[in-house]
Design a protein around this motif. Structure first.
Motif, PDB file in Angstrom:
ATOM      1  N   ARG A  32      34.232 -25.393 -36.782  1.00 15.76           N
ATOM      2  CA  ARG A  32      33.676 -24.613 -35.672  1.00 15.76           C
ATOM      3  C   ARG A  32      34.408 -23.321 -35.637  1.00 15.76           C
ATOM      4  N   ARG A  33      35.638 -23.097 -35.668  1.00 16.59           N
ATOM      5  CA  ARG A  33      36.488 -22.005 -35.454  1.00 16.59           C
ATOM      6  C   ARG A  33      36.141 -21.076 -36.576  1.00 16.59           C
ATOM      7  N   ALA A  34      35.785 -21.415 -37.973  1.00 19.16           N
ATOM      8  CA  ALA A  34      35.414 -20.776 -39.152  1.00 19.16           C
ATOM      9  C   ALA A  34      33.871 -20.030 -38.700  1.00 19.16           C
ATOM     10  N   LEU A  35      33.054 -21.109 -38.351  1.00 20.37           N
ATOM     11  CA  LEU A  35      31.586 -20.737 -38.082  1.00 20.37           C
ATOM     12  C   LEU A  35      31.558 -19.800 -36.831  1.00 20.37           C
ATOM     13  N   LEU A  36      32.327 -19.752 -35.852  1.00 22.58           N
ATOM     14  CA  LEU A  36      32.258 -19.179 -34.565  1.00 22.58           C
ATOM     15  C   LEU A  36      32.909 -17.590 -35.225  1.00 22.58           C
ATOM     16  N   GLU A  37      33.982 -17.471 -35.956  1.00 23.18           N
ATOM     17  CA  GLU A  37      34.474 -16.339 -36.440  1.00 23.18           C
ATOM     18  C   GLU A  37      33.296 -15.509 -37.227  1.00 23.18           C
ATOM     19  N   ASP A  38      32.628 -15.966 -38.011  1.00 20.82           N
ATOM     20  CA  ASP A  38      31.637 -15.375 -38.734  1.00 20.82           C
ATOM     21  C   ASP A  38      30.458 -14.932 -37.922  1.00 20.82           C
ATOM     22  N   LEU A  39      29.876 -15.919 -36.967  1.00 18.97           N
ATOM     23  CA  LEU A  39      28.883 -15.597 -36.051  1.00 18.97           C
ATOM     24  C   LEU A  39      29.177 -14.429 -35.196  1.00 18.97           C
ATOM     25  N   ALA A  40      30.353 -14.732 -34.657  1.00 18.96           N
ATOM     26  CA  ALA A  40      30.610 -13.700 -33.576  1.00 18.96           C
ATOM     27  C   ALA A  40      30.812 -12.250 -34.311  1.00 18.96           C
ATOM     28  N   GLY A  41      31.327 -12.211 -35.421  1.00 23.98           N
ATOM     29  CA  GLY A  41      31.158 -10.731 -36.151  1.00 23.98           C
ATOM     30  C   GLY A  41      29.825 -10.438 -36.263  1.00 23.98           C
ATOM     31  N   ARG A  42      29.076 -11.017 -36.747  1.00 25.18           N
ATOM     32  CA  ARG A  42      27.723 -10.583 -36.772  1.00 25.18           C
ATOM     33  C   ARG A  42      27.014 -10.305 -35.469  1.00 25.18           C
ATOM     34  N   VAL A  43      27.106 -11.266 -34.296  1.00 20.01           N
ATOM     35  CA  VAL A  43      26.820 -10.815 -32.974  1.00 20.01           C
ATOM     36  C   VAL A  43      27.321  -9.703 -32.522  1.00 20.01           C
ATOM     37  N   MET A  44      28.592  -9.359 -32.720  1.00 25.05           N
ATOM     38  CA  MET A  44      29.240  -8.289 -32.242  1.00 25.05           C
ATOM     39  C   MET A  44      28.317  -6.829 -32.741  1.00 25.05           C
ATOM     40  N   CYS A  45      28.282  -7.053 -34.146  1.00 23.56           N
ATOM     41  CA  CYS A  45      27.700  -5.743 -34.714  1.00 23.56           C
ATOM     42  C   CYS A  45      26.326  -5.370 -33.860  1.00 23.56           C
ATOM     43  N   ASP A  46      25.526  -6.643 -33.561  1.00 24.75           N
ATOM     44  CA  ASP A  46      24.280  -6.480 -33.006  1.00 24.75           C
ATOM     45  C   ASP A  46      24.429  -5.869 -31.553  1.00 24.75           C
ATOM     46  N   ALA A  47      25.242  -6.482 -30.948  1.00 24.40           N
ATOM     47  CA  ALA A  47      25.903  -5.851 -29.385  1.00 24.40           C
ATOM     48  C   ALA A  47      26.329  -4.570 -29.405  1.00 24.40           C
ATOM     49  N   ALA A  48      26.896  -4.199 -30.451  1.00 23.12           N
ATOM     50  CA  ALA A  48      27.482  -2.671 -30.350  1.00 23.12           C
ATOM     51  C   ALA A  48      26.107  -1.660 -30.624  1.00 23.12           C
ATOM     52  N   GLU A  49      25.275  -2.121 -31.418  1.00 25.54           N
ATOM     53  CA  GLU A  49      24.085  -1.533 -31.884  1.00 25.54           C
ATOM     54  C   GLU A  49      23.059  -1.150 -30.697  1.00 25.54           C
ATOM     55  N   HIS A  50      23.096  -2.176 -29.950  1.00 25.25           N
ATOM     56  CA  HIS A  50      22.362  -2.324 -28.670  1.00 25.25           C
ATOM     57  C   HIS A  50      22.871  -1.420 -27.443  1.00 25.25           C
ATOM     58  N   GLY A  51      24.288  -1.164 -27.531  1.00 30.38           N
ATOM     59  CA  GLY A  51      24.814  -0.442 -26.556  1.00 30.38           C
ATOM     60  C   GLY A  51      25.670  -1.519 -25.653  1.00 30.38           C
ATOM     61  N   CYS A  52      25.782  -2.706 -26.007  1.00 29.12           N
ATOM     62  CA  CYS A  52      26.482  -3.612 -25.011  1.00 29.12           C
ATOM     63  C   CYS A  52      27.917  -4.010 -25.642  1.00 29.12           C
ATOM     64  N   ASN A  53      28.757  -4.100 -24.621  1.00 34.14           N
ATOM     65  CA  ASN A  53      30.198  -4.178 -24.676  1.00 34.14           C
ATOM     66  C   ASN A  53      30.451  -5.582 -24.443  1.00 34.14           C
ATOM     67  N   ARG A  54      29.519  -6.539 -24.224  1.00 38.27           N
ATOM     68  CA  ARG A  54      29.784  -7.991 -24.065  1.00 38.27           C
ATOM     69  C   ARG A  54      28.558  -8.676 -24.946  1.00 38.27           C
ATOM     70  N   PHE A  55      29.014  -9.890 -25.148  1.00 38.73           N
ATOM     71  CA  PHE A  55      27.930 -10.736 -25.847  1.00 38.73           C
ATOM     72  C   PHE A  55      28.031 -12.063 -25.350  1.00 38.73           C
ATOM     73  N   VAL A  56      27.070 -13.002 -25.581  1.00 40.84           N
ATOM     74  CA  VAL A  56      26.889 -14.408 -25.394  1.00 40.84           C
ATOM     75  C   VAL A  56      26.132 -14.928 -26.522  1.00 40.84           C
ATOM     76  N   ILE A  57      26.880 -16.046 -26.974  1.00 46.09           N
ATOM     77  CA  ILE A  57      26.005 -17.070 -28.002  1.00 46.09           C
ATOM     78  C   ILE A  57      25.739 -18.353 -27.365  1.00 46.09           C
ATOM     79  N   TYR A  58      24.267 -18.764 -27.574  1.00 41.19           N
ATOM     80  CA  TYR A  58      23.856 -20.118 -27.103  1.00 41.19           C
ATOM     81  C   TYR A  58      23.452 -20.869 -28.199  1.00 41.19           C
ATOM     82  N   ASP A  59      23.362 -22.241 -27.932  1.00 42.29           N
ATOM     83  CA  ASP A  59      22.817 -23.090 -29.006  1.00 42.29           C
ATOM     84  C   ASP A  59      21.231 -22.894 -28.767  1.00 42.29           C
ATOM     85  N   THR A  60      20.822 -23.945 -29.685  1.00 35.96           N
ATOM     86  CA  THR A  60      19.066 -23.782 -29.563  1.00 35.96           C
ATOM     87  C   THR A  60      18.524 -24.709 -28.372  1.00 35.96           C
TER      88      THR A  60
END
Length: 89
Positions: A32-60
């Protein structure tokens, strides 16, 4: 030169795909730690591109998996990573 976008007050929201959620649910703590590191890295890029300085990740199912905050250095790095990925595509 970095394009300055206004920071949005609401966090960037990401919902995991069914495959990501299944992998998350089947993973042990180390996986889970490894999955979260990969996922958070991608989500951080999206957040920054959309002008957000925070993010949340939800499951389905809408369950909260993680939340985070980008620091100024993170935002610049995430934007550069995002732009580099776009240049490769």
């Amino acid at each position: 030169m970095l394009d300055r976008k206004p920071i949005r007050t609401e966090p960037w929201q990401y919902t995991m795909s069914p495959t990501e959620t299944r992998s998350w649910n089947e993973a042990d703590q180390n996986q889970r730690r490894a999955l979260l590191e990969d996922l958070a890295g991608r989500v951080m890029c999206d957040a920054a591109e959309h002008g957000c300085n925070r993010f949340v990740i939800y499951d389905t199912d809408g369950g909260l998996v993680a939340k985070g905050k980008l620091r100024p250095g993170d935002i610049a790095e995430a934007l550069e990573t995002y732009r580099a990925m776009n240049r490769l595509n």
